[in-house]
Design a protein around this motif. Structure first.
Motif, PDB file in Angstrom:
ATOM      1  N   PRO A  74      -4.891 -14.507 -34.573  1.00  0.00           N
ATOM      2  CA  PRO A  74      -3.978 -14.422 -33.409  1.00  0.00           C
ATOM      3  C   PRO A  74      -3.897 -13.597 -32.179  1.00  0.00           C
ATOM      4  CG  PRO A  74      -2.918 -13.473 -35.494  1.00  0.00           C
ATOM      5  CD  PRO A  74      -4.395 -13.638 -35.669  1.00  0.00           C
ATOM      6  N   TYR A  75      -4.756 -12.446 -32.331  1.00  0.00           N
ATOM      7  CA  TYR A  75      -4.414 -11.356 -31.205  1.00  0.00           C
ATOM      8  C   TYR A  75      -5.537 -11.801 -30.207  1.00  0.00           C
ATOM      9  CZ  TYR A  75      -1.348  -9.240 -34.173  1.00  0.00           C
ATOM     10  OH  TYR A  75      -0.291  -9.131 -35.204  1.00  0.00           O
ATOM     11  N   LYS A  76      -6.774 -11.746 -30.337  1.00  0.00           N
ATOM     12  CA  LYS A  76      -7.580 -12.182 -29.434  1.00  0.00           C
ATOM     13  C   LYS A  76      -8.417 -13.661 -29.452  1.00  0.00           C
ATOM     14  CE  LYS A  76      -9.596  -7.466 -29.150  1.00  0.00           C
ATOM     15  NZ  LYS A  76     -10.892  -6.678 -29.265  1.00  0.00           N
ATOM     16  N   GLY A  77      -7.984 -14.463 -30.372  1.00  0.00           N
ATOM     17  CA  GLY A  77      -8.477 -15.758 -30.744  1.00  0.00           C
ATOM     18  C   GLY A  77      -9.874 -15.863 -31.308  1.00  0.00           C
ATOM     19  N   LYS A  78     -10.514 -14.799 -31.540  1.00  0.00           N
ATOM     20  CA  LYS A  78     -11.861 -14.794 -32.105  1.00  0.00           C
ATOM     21  C   LYS A  78     -11.888 -15.553 -33.565  1.00  0.00           C
ATOM     22  CE  LYS A  78     -13.697 -10.725 -32.421  1.00  0.00           C
ATOM     23  NZ  LYS A  78     -14.076  -9.416 -32.716  1.00  0.00           N
ATOM     24  N   GLY A  79     -12.960 -16.079 -33.676  1.00  0.00           N
ATOM     25  CA  GLY A  79     -13.183 -17.093 -35.073  1.00  0.00           C
ATOM     26  C   GLY A  79     -13.623 -18.186 -34.965  1.00  0.00           C
ATOM     27  N   ILE A  80     -13.717 -18.901 -36.031  1.00  0.00           N
ATOM     28  CA  ILE A  80     -14.052 -20.412 -36.043  1.00  0.00           C
ATOM     29  C   ILE A  80     -12.985 -21.415 -36.032  1.00  0.00           C
ATOM     30  CG2 ILE A  80     -15.501 -22.128 -37.177  1.00  0.00           C
ATOM     31  CD1 ILE A  80     -17.077 -19.983 -38.293  1.00  0.00           C
ATOM     32  N   ARG A  81     -12.914 -22.308 -35.209  1.00  0.00           N
ATOM     33  CA  ARG A  81     -11.883 -23.089 -34.942  1.00  0.00           C
ATOM     34  C   ARG A  81     -12.276 -24.655 -34.743  1.00  0.00           C
ATOM     35  NH1 ARG A  81      -8.971 -21.336 -29.219  1.00  0.00           N
ATOM     36  NH2 ARG A  81      -9.323 -19.357 -30.388  1.00  0.00           N
ATOM     37  N   TYR A  82     -11.397 -25.528 -35.119  1.00  0.00           N
ATOM     38  CA  TYR A  82     -11.770 -26.949 -34.885  1.00  0.00           C
ATOM     39  C   TYR A  82     -11.730 -27.075 -33.481  1.00  0.00           C
ATOM     40  CZ  TYR A  82     -11.023 -27.759 -40.037  1.00  0.00           C
ATOM     41  OH  TYR A  82     -11.194 -27.822 -41.103  1.00  0.00           O
ATOM     42  N   GLU A  83     -12.305 -28.201 -32.925  1.00  0.00           N
ATOM     43  CA  GLU A  83     -12.530 -28.526 -31.281  1.00  0.00           C
ATOM     44  C   GLU A  83     -11.120 -28.516 -30.580  1.00  0.00           C
ATOM     45  OE1 GLU A  83     -15.228 -31.102 -28.655  1.00  0.00           O
ATOM     46  OE2 GLU A  83     -14.100 -32.178 -29.998  1.00  0.00           O
TER      47      GLU A  83
END
Length: 179
Positions: free
Chosen positions: A155-164
């Motif tokens: 939640p802080y930088k938004g890094k990672g794998i997410r759905y489109e």
């Protein structure tokens, strides 16, 4: 009466459904799928649609009515058009590559993460996007969730794998909340 269950499942051209020994076999241009049929339901199959109705009004038959209709509709849609799920890999140094039936991910660990794809699932990588496709909706969703679980969006930088089109709720950092 189940609102979903009472709707007929339309059969597009080239898709055929057969009920054999309590199993619905669905064949289409992209392949073939099977789904179990419930004993407490009646299946009326004709050339253009499949209608599902209850034999008796029991709790089990009411519970199965909408479920079995949706599972059959997913099989029909899968053998006709197929399903796909797109994941975005976001972060500095995060990369995705497809090599044969293996997805190789660089997610900030000391080693690359390798994910083997099961039969029937195809992957395509374009930049930071990974598109998974196949005829079985459940299998496509499960593999996408398994890959996303490797590095969930933080939640802080938004890094990672997410759905489109996933919206990640962002938080302010340590110094962002003080005034």
């Amino acid at each position: 009466m189940s609102r979903i269950g009472k709707q007929p499942v339309a059969l597009p051209k080239g898709v055929e459904v057969k009920l054999v020994d309590g199993i619905l076999n669905v064949k289409g241009p992209k392949g073939a799928l099977t789904t179990p049929a419930a004993d407490c339901l009646e299946y009326a199959i004709n050339d253009t649609e499949v209608t599902i109705s209850r034999k008796e009004e029991t709790r089990l038959s009411r519970a199965q009515h909408g479920l079995r209709r949706t599972l059959l509709a997913n099989c029909v849609a899968g053998v006709d058009k197929g399903f796909s799920r797109t994941l975005e890999v976001i972060g500095v140094g995060y990369k995705v590559a497809v090599k044969g039936n293996t997805v190789e991910l660089a997610l900030g660990f000391s080693h690359p993460v390798l994910v083997d794809l099961p039969m029937g699932i195809e992957a395509k990588a374009e930049g930071q996007k990974l598109t998974l496709s196949g005829i079985d909706k459940e299998q496509v969703g499960e593999i996408a969730a398994r890959i996303r679980r490797l590095r969930k969006p933080e939640p802080y930088k938004g890094k990672g794998i997410r759905y489109e089109n996933e919206q990640v709720r962002r938080k302010v950092g340590k110094s962002g909340g003080k005034k």
